[in-house]
Design a protein around this motif. Structure first.
Motif, PDB file in Angstrom:
ATOM      1  N   ALA A  45     -21.043  86.347   5.743  1.00 55.13           N
ATOM      2  CA  ALA A  45     -19.843  85.536   5.938  1.00 55.13           C
ATOM      3  C   ALA A  45     -20.169  84.088   5.631  1.00 55.13           C
ATOM      4  O   ALA A  45     -21.211  83.573   6.055  1.00 55.13           O
ATOM      5  N   SER A  46     -19.300  83.427   4.876  1.00 52.44           N
ATOM      6  CA  SER A  46     -19.456  81.997   4.525  1.00 52.44           C
ATOM      7  C   SER A  46     -18.253  81.248   5.056  1.00 52.44           C
ATOM      8  O   SER A  46     -17.106  81.557   4.683  1.00 52.44           O
ATOM      9  N   TRP A  47     -18.547  80.238   5.913  1.00 50.01           N
ATOM     10  CA  TRP A  47     -17.446  79.483   6.524  1.00 50.01           C
ATOM     11  C   TRP A  47     -17.921  78.063   6.793  1.00 50.01           C
ATOM     12  O   TRP A  47     -18.881  77.838   7.536  1.00 50.01           O
ATOM     13  N   GLY A  48     -17.216  77.141   6.197  1.00 48.77           N
ATOM     14  CA  GLY A  48     -17.571  75.722   6.364  1.00 48.77           C
ATOM     15  C   GLY A  48     -16.948  75.078   7.572  1.00 48.77           C
ATOM     16  O   GLY A  48     -17.151  73.868   7.813  1.00 48.77           O
ATOM     17  N   VAL A  49     -16.175  75.799   8.359  1.00 49.70           N
ATOM     18  CA  VAL A  49     -15.493  75.335   9.564  1.00 49.70           C
ATOM     19  C   VAL A  49     -14.418  74.308   9.193  1.00 49.70           C
ATOM     20  O   VAL A  49     -13.229  74.586   9.251  1.00 49.70           O
ATOM     21  N   ASP A  50     -14.854  73.069   8.810  1.00 49.79           N
ATOM     22  CA  ASP A  50     -13.869  72.044   8.438  1.00 49.79           C
ATOM     23  C   ASP A  50     -14.517  71.102   7.434  1.00 49.79           C
ATOM     24  O   ASP A  50     -15.567  70.495   7.707  1.00 49.79           O
ATOM     25  N   ALA A  51     -13.925  70.980   6.258  1.00 46.03           N
ATOM     26  CA  ALA A  51     -14.511  70.177   5.176  1.00 46.03           C
ATOM     27  C   ALA A  51     -14.606  68.714   5.570  1.00 46.03           C
ATOM     28  O   ALA A  51     -15.591  68.021   5.238  1.00 46.03           O
ATOM     29  N   ALA A  52     -13.617  68.156   6.279  1.00 41.00           N
ATOM     30  CA  ALA A  52     -13.640  66.748   6.681  1.00 41.00           C
ATOM     31  C   ALA A  52     -14.786  66.481   7.641  1.00 41.00           C
ATOM     32  O   ALA A  52     -15.463  65.443   7.566  1.00 41.00           O
ATOM     33  N   PRO A  77     -22.251  76.764   5.404  1.00 38.68           N
ATOM     34  CA  PRO A  77     -22.950  77.656   6.332  1.00 38.68           C
ATOM     35  C   PRO A  77     -22.672  79.133   5.997  1.00 38.68           C
ATOM     36  O   PRO A  77     -21.536  79.509   5.690  1.00 38.68           O
ATOM     37  N   THR A  78     -23.734  79.953   6.057  1.00 42.16           N
ATOM     38  CA  THR A  78     -23.627  81.386   5.758  1.00 42.16           C
ATOM     39  C   THR A  78     -24.401  82.174   6.805  1.00 42.16           C
ATOM     40  O   THR A  78     -25.540  81.824   7.147  1.00 42.16           O
ATOM     41  N   MET A 170      -3.341  90.960   2.703  1.00 37.26           N
ATOM     42  CA  MET A 170      -4.652  90.934   2.070  1.00 37.26           C
ATOM     43  C   MET A 170      -5.252  92.339   2.046  1.00 37.26           C
ATOM     44  O   MET A 170      -5.211  93.065   3.033  1.00 37.26           O
ATOM     45  N   THR A 171      -5.800  92.718   0.912  1.00 31.78           N
ATOM     46  CA  THR A 171      -6.503  93.988   0.751  1.00 31.78           C
ATOM     47  C   THR A 171      -7.910  93.695   0.269  1.00 31.78           C
ATOM     48  O   THR A 171      -8.088  93.018  -0.749  1.00 31.78           O
ATOM     49  N   PRO A 172      -8.917  94.157   0.994  1.00 26.98           N
ATOM     50  CA  PRO A 172     -10.286  93.852   0.561  1.00 26.98           C
ATOM     51  C   PRO A 172     -10.602  94.543  -0.760  1.00 26.98           C
ATOM     52  O   PRO A 172     -10.115  95.634  -1.056  1.00 26.98           O
ATOM     53  N   THR A 173     -11.386  93.873  -1.555  1.00 27.98           N
ATOM     54  CA  THR A 173     -11.853  94.465  -2.805  1.00 27.98           C
ATOM     55  C   THR A 173     -13.144  95.236  -2.530  1.00 27.98           C
ATOM     56  O   THR A 173     -13.941  94.844  -1.681  1.00 27.98           O
ATOM     57  N   GLU A 174     -13.343  96.350  -3.251  1.00 29.22           N
ATOM     58  CA  GLU A 174     -14.528  97.171  -3.033  1.00 29.22           C
ATOM     59  C   GLU A 174     -15.274  97.350  -4.342  1.00 29.22           C
ATOM     60  O   GLU A 174     -14.698  97.777  -5.351  1.00 29.22           O
ATOM     61  N   VAL A 175     -16.544  97.034  -4.321  1.00 27.46           N
ATOM     62  CA  VAL A 175     -17.425  97.215  -5.472  1.00 27.46           C
ATOM     63  C   VAL A 175     -18.721  97.826  -4.966  1.00 27.46           C
ATOM     64  O   VAL A 175     -19.425  97.214  -4.154  1.00 27.46           O
ATOM     65  N   ASP A 176     -19.011  99.039  -5.453  1.00 24.68           N
ATOM     66  CA  ASP A 176     -20.256  99.729  -5.092  1.00 24.68           C
ATOM     67  C   ASP A 176     -20.460  99.810  -3.582  1.00 24.68           C
ATOM     68  O   ASP A 176     -21.549  99.551  -3.059  1.00 24.68           O
ATOM     69  N   GLY A 177     -19.384 100.118  -2.860  1.00 21.98           N
ATOM     70  CA  GLY A 177     -19.496 100.291  -1.420  1.00 21.98           C
ATOM     71  C   GLY A 177     -19.436  99.021  -0.613  1.00 21.98           C
ATOM     72  O   GLY A 177     -19.591  99.064   0.607  1.00 21.98           O
ATOM     73  N   THR A 178     -19.231  97.870  -1.266  1.00 23.44           N
ATOM     74  CA  THR A 178     -19.135  96.590  -0.558  1.00 23.44           C
ATOM     75  C   THR A 178     -17.695  96.128  -0.543  1.00 23.44           C
ATOM     76  O   THR A 178     -17.064  95.971  -1.607  1.00 23.44           O
ATOM     77  N   LEU A 179     -17.160  95.909   0.663  1.00 26.68           N
ATOM     78  CA  LEU A 179     -15.802  95.398   0.837  1.00 26.68           C
ATOM     79  C   LEU A 179     -15.865  93.894   1.040  1.00 26.68           C
ATOM     80  O   LEU A 179     -16.662  93.394   1.843  1.00 26.68           O
ATOM     81  N   THR A 180     -14.994  93.154   0.332  1.00 28.93           N
ATOM     82  CA  THR A 180     -14.988  91.686   0.420  1.00 28.93           C
ATOM     83  C   THR A 180     -13.586  91.200   0.717  1.00 28.93           C
ATOM     84  O   THR A 180     -12.618  91.607   0.049  1.00 28.93           O
ATOM     85  N   TRP A 181     -13.484  90.318   1.734  1.00 29.03           N
ATOM     86  CA  TRP A 181     -12.226  89.635   2.051  1.00 29.03           C
ATOM     87  C   TRP A 181     -12.395  88.177   1.610  1.00 29.03           C
ATOM     88  O   TRP A 181     -13.096  87.395   2.271  1.00 29.03           O
ATOM     89  N   PRO A 182     -11.800  87.729   0.523  1.00 29.61           N
ATOM     90  CA  PRO A 182     -12.022  86.359   0.032  1.00 29.61           C
ATOM     91  C   PRO A 182     -11.006  85.374   0.617  1.00 29.61           C
ATOM     92  O   PRO A 182      -9.819  85.678   0.725  1.00 29.61           O
ATOM     93  N   ALA A 183     -11.506  84.227   1.001  1.00 30.69           N
ATOM     94  CA  ALA A 183     -10.660  83.086   1.387  1.00 30.69           C
ATOM     95  C   ALA A 183      -9.560  83.474   2.358  1.00 30.69           C
ATOM     96  O   ALA A 183      -8.367  83.265   2.116  1.00 30.69           O
ATOM     97  N   VAL A 184      -9.957  84.015   3.512  1.00 26.82           N
ATOM     98  CA  VAL A 184      -8.981  84.398   4.526  1.00 26.82           C
ATOM     99  C   VAL A 184      -8.550  83.142   5.283  1.00 26.82           C
ATOM    100  O   VAL A 184      -9.394  82.377   5.777  1.00 26.82           O
ATOM    101  N   PRO A 185      -7.228  82.876   5.397  1.00 28.48           N
ATOM    102  CA  PRO A 185      -6.770  81.681   6.117  1.00 28.48           C
ATOM    103  C   PRO A 185      -7.218  81.703   7.577  1.00 28.48           C
ATOM    104  O   PRO A 185      -7.164  82.728   8.247  1.00 28.48           O
ATOM    105  N   THR A 220     -14.755  83.539   3.920  1.00 28.56           N
ATOM    106  CA  THR A 220     -14.984  84.682   3.026  1.00 28.56           C
ATOM    107  C   THR A 220     -16.099  85.519   3.629  1.00 28.56           C
ATOM    108  O   THR A 220     -17.170  84.994   3.949  1.00 28.56           O
ATOM    109  N   PHE A 221     -15.813  86.826   3.802  1.00 29.30           N
ATOM    110  CA  PHE A 221     -16.854  87.696   4.378  1.00 29.30           C
ATOM    111  C   PHE A 221     -16.804  89.057   3.683  1.00 29.30           C
ATOM    112  O   PHE A 221     -15.805  89.448   3.069  1.00 29.30           O
TER     113      PHE A 221
END
Length: 678
Positions: A45-52, A77-78, A170-185, A220-221
């Motif tokens: 999971a990658s989350w910057g918390v707050d850019a400011a 942060p990851t 939102m629907t996670p994308t799956e590639v080779d058994g890996t599910l990804t949720w991009p840029a979740v609000p 994104t996780f």
């Protein structure tokens, strides 16, 4: 694969018939389908918390990552996904457990988040929880903003729900058994407002408290799963159905689908029954005779040999084991009047019963034994029992004997109860005439008679220990039994015939018989309402219904002798049968149709005018005399019809009917020609 473990009296107004069927049956209880979701083995999971916030504290000395977490490119942060994570695609829910701690901002004094002042936000081992279209981020957290705002005191270290997720659409994308949720609000939650202040700019020294629901940076996780396991199901079959007697063999059979290799452990509650049994062709079975007297919760647990399949367990089967086996046979008190001990009535006389019949003086019930079961071609079964009972009235010497009780039933419990019946008297001086077989006089019988007719029932046997119970069947005395007791064919009525009735007092109506057929009789087809073609009874071997021979069956009383010299019978409708030595049911003969030609006299060739001998003329004259003075014999009618038919065949014109009648009259037929007889 199969293994075995060796052992070291009120009466109803209408008949209420209970059949206890000790049968070998099957009770199959399937297990529910087992879900086998794949385990989560990785992700991040990658989350910057707050850019400011990150822009204000951009110096590398003002941020840190430990415990597996990192700050990618010095800014983002990851956290890695760790054990404890799960995902159920069917429900769209799961938990993503992250590992590591991240600090954004600086500490004053000793680096102890939650107890040291400074300007920072601290997140340790965050957890992402997903439920459909919503989610949350929680973590062990702390924060401080130098207490520049009285509403923002230094927040001590605690687990808080920091933010909420919006996964709608939102629907996670799956590639080779890996599910990804991009840029979740992401929006800040109440717990997040305690640890994360807001500054208008990097030069602003006035920290303000954020509003709940205000936006934070998107997250994104992703998660990586093992290939999902193939589900299996296990069903358990227990025989005999409904329960067993202590010490009897009990067979447990597990069926596994799909058919794969593995083992099945049979259990009674928490206790294992024997060692695991190898599955062969999807089946494993175990026979035990050590089940104690109790109600056992039996189950089968399947363990696959292939790691790509999930194990499964059957549903539990409650299986009672009783200490005493039910009595095999039929028990019946006939009626309250006939099974009483009152003086002057035809009471049971056990001393004159014929074994295996017996009598229970406590319940006043007579019994018949040695049961067998026969399957009938019409889908019914006949339960046969041996022995003979005798009811005797000492006041007048009247007696009634019932032998070889039999019950024929269909799938709904309708049918008839019959027996070989006879009655008579014993000579003597009233009012005390003992029964003496040597002097007893038989007035009528023995003859098999239908005793009770069962109708209007829709009852199936219910499983019970040692067999099944068939109860709640109603019926009345059969008309044949009432007529038999009323006498006939020169025989006087039974002295107590008036006490057997369907319209009199309740004690004159039939009482409930109880029937216990053999333990291994297979009546599943009857319970299921299916047609029975044959039935295997261990005592008798394979029984099949008789197959009819010939095209028609008639009773002997529907037969006339045509010629004393010929073994030929003629039915009422002018049909000549073939030989009836075909092994048919007793009392029946085959009656195929007859075309009327076999008994006709031989015709002379055309043009043969030889004189007919005296015997022929005399025979013709005798036939004519008999026709005038006696009812016409079937053969005479056939001869007459043949003569008329032989003459009429030469008349081919349109008025052949008239010429045929005239021809018959000219040949001396006093009645004229009636045409051929068919």
């Amino acid at each position: 694969m199969s293994t075995a473990v060796s052992r070291s009296a009120s009466r109803p107004l209408a008949i209420l018939l209970s059949f206890v069927l000790a049968i070998a049956g099957l009770l199959v209880v399937p297990s529910p389908a087992s879900a086998a979701p794949g385990d989560v083995t990785g992700g991040s999971a990658s989350w910057g918390v707050d850019a400011a916030w990150r822009a204000m504290f951009s110096s590398p000395t003002m941020r840190s990552a430990t415990g597996g977490a990192s700050i990618a490119s010095g800014d983002m942060p990851t956290w890695p996904v760790t054990t404890g994570s799960s995902w159920d695609a069917a429900s769209g829910s799961g938990t993503v457990q992250l590992a590591g701690a991240v600090r954004l901002g600086y500490l004053t004094g000793a680096p102890i988040p939650g107890s040291t002042s400074g300007n920072y936000v601290y997140l340790n081992n965050p957890t992402i929880s997903i439920s459909g279209s919503t989610g949350t981020i929680s973590a062990q957290s702390a924060g401080s903003s130098h207490e520049l705002n009285p509403e923002l005191p230094m927040a001590g270290l605690a687990t808080r729900t920091i933010a909420t997720l919006d996964l709608s659409g939102m629907t996670p994308t799956e590639v080779d058994g890996t599910l990804t949720w991009p840029a979740v609000p992401v929006a800040i939650a109440a717990g997040g407002t305690e640890i994360l202040a807001s500054y208008a700019s990097a030069d602003d020294l006035s920290a303000t408290k954020r509003a709940v629901g205000s936006a934070l940076d998107p997250i994104t996780f992703s998660i990586t799963r093992e290939a999902p396991l193939t589900a299996t199901t296990t069903s358990l079959t227990v025989s005999p159905v409904g329960g067993a007697v202590a010490g009897d063999d009990v067979t447990l059979t597990a069926e596994v689908a799909p058919s794969i290799d593995g083992t099945v452990q049979f259990r009674s509650g928490p206790d294992a029954l024997g060692a695991p049994v190898t599955v062969v062709a999807g089946v494993a079975s175990l026979t035990v005779d050590t089940l104690a007297t109790a109600t056992h919760s039996l189950a089968a647990v399947f363990t696959p040999a292939d790691a790509g399949y999930a194990g499964s367990a059957s549903a539990a089967v409650d299986f009672p084991v009783v200490a005493t086996a039910p009595t095999r046979g039929a028990a019946w008190g006939l009626s309250t009047y006939l099974n009483s001990a009152n003086f002057g009535r035809p009471n049971p006389s056990p001393a004159n019963f014929v074994a295996p019949a017996g009598f229970d003086p406590a319940t006043r019930v007579s019994t018949w034994g040695s049961p067998t079961v026969v399957s009938n071609a019409d889908g019914t079964v006949t339960l046969n029992f041996s022995g003979a009972t005798l009811n005797h009235a000492g006041t007048g010497g009247n007696w009634l004997r019932l032998a070889d009780l039999s019950a024929t039933l269909d799938a709904q419990g309708n049918g008839v109860v019959s027996a070989v019946v006879s009655y008579g008297t014993v000579p003597g001086t009233p009012p005390s005439i003992p029964y003496d077989a040597s002097t007893a006089v038989t007035v009528r019988g023995p003859e098999r008679v239908d005793l009770v007719t069962l109708s209007g029932n829709a009852v199936s046997p219910v499983a019970a220990p040692g067999g099944s119970t068939w109860s709640g069947l109603t019926g009345l005395w059969d008309a044949d039994f009432l007529a038999f007791l009323a006498g006939g064919d020169g025989a006087a009525a039974w002295g107590y015939a008036s006490t057997v009735t369907n319209t009199g007092a309740a004690d004159r109506k039939p009482a409930p018989p109880h029937v216990h057929p053999p333990e291994r009789a297979d009546l599943r087809a009857v319970r299921d309402g299916r047609r029975v073609g044959s039935l295997h009874v261990p005592e008798l071997g394979e029984l099949r219904p008789p197959q009819p021979v010939g095209r028609e069956l008639r009773r002997p009383d529907d037969v006339r002798r045509v010629n004393p010299r010929d073994d030929v019978h003629l039915g009422r409708h002018g049909r000549q049968p073939e030989s009836h030595d075909h092994g048919l049911l007793p009392g029946f003969v085959a009656q195929p149709r007859w075309d009327g030609r076999q008994l006709a006299p031989p015709r002379r060739p055309p043009g043969d005018r030889r004189r007919v001998g005296r015997r022929r003329r005399l025979g013709s004259r005798l036939l004519r005399d008999r026709a005038r003075h006696a009812p016409e014999h079937p053969v005479q009618r056939l001869h007459r019809g043949h003569r008329a038919w032989s003459g009429a065949r030469r008349c081919r014109d349109a008025d052949g009917q008239r010429r045929r009648a005239d021809l018959g009259a000219r040949r001396g037929d006093p009645r004229g020609s009636a045409g051929p007889v068919g």
